[in-house]
Design a protein around this motif. Structure first.
Motif, PDB file in Angstrom:
ATOM      1  N   ASP A  53       0.873  -1.177   0.000  1.00 62.46           N
ATOM      2  CA  ASP A  53       0.000   0.000   0.000  1.00 62.46           C
ATOM      3  C   ASP A  53       0.908   1.224   0.000  1.00 62.46           C
ATOM      4  O   ASP A  53       1.411   1.631   1.049  1.00 62.46           O
ATOM      5  CB  ASP A  53      -0.908  -0.014   1.242  1.00 62.46           C
ATOM      6  CG  ASP A  53      -1.898   1.143   1.256  1.00 62.46           C
ATOM      7  OD1 ASP A  53      -2.020   1.839   0.228  1.00 62.46           O
ATOM      8  OD2 ASP A  53      -2.555   1.347   2.301  1.00 62.46           O
ATOM      9  N   TRP A  71      -6.211  -2.856  -3.125  1.00 61.00           N
ATOM     10  CA  TRP A  71      -7.450  -3.638  -3.200  1.00 61.00           C
ATOM     11  C   TRP A  71      -7.759  -3.997  -4.656  1.00 61.00           C
ATOM     12  O   TRP A  71      -8.206  -5.122  -4.945  1.00 61.00           O
ATOM     13  CB  TRP A  71      -8.616  -2.855  -2.608  1.00 61.00           C
ATOM     14  CG  TRP A  71      -8.443  -2.473  -1.173  1.00 61.00           C
ATOM     15  CD1 TRP A  71      -8.401  -1.207  -0.655  1.00 61.00           C
ATOM     16  CD2 TRP A  71      -8.298  -3.357  -0.042  1.00 61.00           C
ATOM     17  NE1 TRP A  71      -8.246  -1.249   0.708  1.00 61.00           N
ATOM     18  CE2 TRP A  71      -8.177  -2.547   1.111  1.00 61.00           C
ATOM     19  CE3 TRP A  71      -8.263  -4.732   0.099  1.00 61.00           C
ATOM     20  CZ2 TRP A  71      -8.027  -3.078   2.389  1.00 61.00           C
ATOM     21  CZ3 TRP A  71      -8.103  -5.281   1.368  1.00 61.00           C
ATOM     22  CH2 TRP A  71      -7.982  -4.446   2.491  1.00 61.00           C
ATOM     23  N   ILE A  91      -1.565  -2.561   4.610  1.00 62.70           N
ATOM     24  CA  ILE A  91      -2.496  -1.463   4.472  1.00 62.70           C
ATOM     25  C   ILE A  91      -2.187  -0.406   5.535  1.00 62.70           C
ATOM     26  O   ILE A  91      -2.063  -0.720   6.723  1.00 62.70           O
ATOM     27  CB  ILE A  91      -3.953  -1.945   4.615  1.00 62.70           C
ATOM     28  CG1 ILE A  91      -4.278  -2.955   3.514  1.00 62.70           C
ATOM     29  CG2 ILE A  91      -4.922  -0.770   4.603  1.00 62.70           C
ATOM     30  CD1 ILE A  91      -4.212  -2.399   2.110  1.00 62.70           C
ATOM     31  N   LEU A  93      -3.264   2.042   7.859  1.00 62.29           N
ATOM     32  CA  LEU A  93      -4.541   2.386   8.485  1.00 62.29           C
ATOM     33  C   LEU A  93      -4.738   3.889   8.709  1.00 62.29           C
ATOM     34  O   LEU A  93      -5.826   4.405   8.438  1.00 62.29           O
ATOM     35  CB  LEU A  93      -4.706   1.633   9.803  1.00 62.29           C
ATOM     36  CG  LEU A  93      -4.823   0.111   9.717  1.00 62.29           C
ATOM     37  CD1 LEU A  93      -5.262  -0.453  11.066  1.00 62.29           C
ATOM     38  CD2 LEU A  93      -5.761  -0.339   8.617  1.00 62.29           C
ATOM     39  N   ARG A  96      -6.149   5.799   5.575  1.00 61.58           N
ATOM     40  CA  ARG A  96      -7.341   5.290   4.905  1.00 61.58           C
ATOM     41  C   ARG A  96      -8.505   5.380   5.884  1.00 61.58           C
ATOM     42  O   ARG A  96      -8.333   5.135   7.081  1.00 61.58           O
ATOM     43  CB  ARG A  96      -7.162   3.833   4.472  1.00 61.58           C
ATOM     44  CG  ARG A  96      -6.193   3.662   3.322  1.00 61.58           C
ATOM     45  CD  ARG A  96      -6.039   2.196   2.960  1.00 61.58           C
ATOM     46  NE  ARG A  96      -5.247   2.072   1.751  1.00 61.58           N
ATOM     47  CZ  ARG A  96      -5.735   2.099   0.520  1.00 61.58           C
ATOM     48  NH1 ARG A  96      -7.049   2.248   0.345  1.00 61.58           N
ATOM     49  NH2 ARG A  96      -4.956   1.990  -0.534  1.00 61.58           N
ATOM     50  N   THR A 101     -11.915   0.720   4.457  1.00 62.87           N
ATOM     51  CA  THR A 101     -11.083  -0.461   4.668  1.00 62.87           C
ATOM     52  C   THR A 101     -11.930  -1.664   5.034  1.00 62.87           C
ATOM     53  O   THR A 101     -11.752  -2.762   4.492  1.00 62.87           O
ATOM     54  CB  THR A 101     -10.046  -0.187   5.768  1.00 62.87           C
ATOM     55  OG1 THR A 101      -9.212   0.906   5.373  1.00 62.87           O
ATOM     56  CG2 THR A 101      -9.170  -1.403   6.013  1.00 62.87           C
ATOM     57  N   VAL A 120      -1.414  -4.859   8.467  1.00 65.17           N
ATOM     58  CA  VAL A 120      -1.729  -3.441   8.645  1.00 65.17           C
ATOM     59  C   VAL A 120      -0.540  -2.727   9.272  1.00 65.17           C
ATOM     60  O   VAL A 120       0.261  -3.333   9.983  1.00 65.17           O
ATOM     61  CB  VAL A 120      -3.000  -3.236   9.501  1.00 65.17           C
ATOM     62  CG1 VAL A 120      -4.225  -3.790   8.776  1.00 65.17           C
ATOM     63  CG2 VAL A 120      -2.857  -3.901  10.877  1.00 65.17           C
TER      64      VAL A 120
END
Length: 307
Positions: A53, A71, A91, A93, A96, A101, A120
């Protein structure tokens, strides 16, 4: 059996690969033939494909990941494979919204037949925070707030109040629903204590460490796990690999990894397994050979010993 149990078992090590599956210089990969290589990785018995990400290309950092939104690219690769785990590493966090999410998690789990493992993180590029109008000093708290909001959104018509991201009052709900537990692994420390990670995560995703430091890291992890009355939670790590043509070539260090032949790479992975590492995410960015050749050699000569 959950997807996490398929890629991580106590006392055992498995192998995965991270996108881009190619060697390249600079920040931006070519992203050629990735679908074909992903299929072959699955056929060769690797247990997971991992996705980055990376919102922005920061040339000073030197790595823009697989370029495409995680994604979307996970869904794309999902449609070119059938059973291999799809992992995020990781990802971010705080950058986003947790509602988006959570909806992405549910959607991908259902559409992929439950192949998602969610790594994450709080992000490793401070320069990105101003672009999202977020304060870097709040990174640790933002991460926790998002993490618990996502957890709350897995229930029906949740009533949850978030300091940074808003609130639900029990009158609205996320669809589609995915009621099973999505494995959530925390990358690095993400601004949290190891005890917090042991309590709230389903596993720890960390960075390569030398064989003097790794036993200390593993002991701390075992103690943290024991402190929350858990017998075991998986420990995973990344490893940059430059595989030489000579299988007997001795190892030399590269950034966060090793350059060596297949014989030493096998020995290195066995050592990681003996220390308690459960999954290794191989990164081919600094390779000197075509990725297609490398995954064939690892898949034929090494991966079957860690399956």
């Amino acid at each position: 059996m959950s997807i996490l149990n398929k890629i991580a078992k106590k006392g055992k090590l498995t192998l995965g690969l991270i996108f881009p599956i190619e060697a390249y210089s600079g920040s931006v990969a070519k992203m050629e033939n990735q679908e074909k290589l992903a299929k072959r990785v699955e056929e060769l018995g690797f247990k997971a494909l991992w996705f980055r990400d990376v919102p922005f290309n920061d040339p000073s950092f030197g790595d823009a990941g697989q370029l495409y939104a995680p994604w979307i690219y996970m869904t794309h690769i999902m449609n070119h494979t059938s059973k291999i785990a799809l992992g995020s590493a990781s990802i971010i966090l705080p950058l986003r919204h947790p509602v988006h999410t959570a909806k992405s998690i549910n959607s991908l789990q259902i559409l992929s037949n439950e192949r998602l493992v969610l790594g994450v993180a709080s992000g490793d590029r401070p320069i990105e925070y101003p672009a999202f109008n977020q304060n870097l000093a709040d990174k640790s708290e933002l991460f926790r707030d998002s993490y618990f909001y996502i957890k709350a959104l897995q229930g029906d018509f949740p009533a949850y109040s978030s300091k940074y991201y808003g609130m639900t009052n029990g009158a609205i709900d996320i669809v589609p629903k995915y009621y099973k537990k999505t494995p959530m692994l925390i990358t690095g420390h993400s601004g949290q204590s190891l005890d917090w990670i042991a309590e709230h995560s389903d596993g720890w995703l960390y960075y390569p460490r030398d064989f003097k430091t790794l036993p200390i890291v593993m002991q701390r992890w075992r103690e943290a796990i024991k402190g929350v009355n858990s017998d075991w939670k998986p420990f995973m790590q990344s490893l940059y690999v430059d595989l030489t043509k000579d299988p007997k070539a001795r190892p030399t260090p590269i950034h966060l990894g090793i350059k060596s032949g297949t014989e030493y790479l096998y020995t290195h992975l066995r050592l990681l397994e003996s220390y308690g590492v459960n999954h290794v995410i191989l990164n081919l960015k600094y390779g000197s050979r075509p990725a297609e050749e490398v995954i064939e050699e690892i898949g034929e000569n090494i991966s079957p010993n860690f399956s």
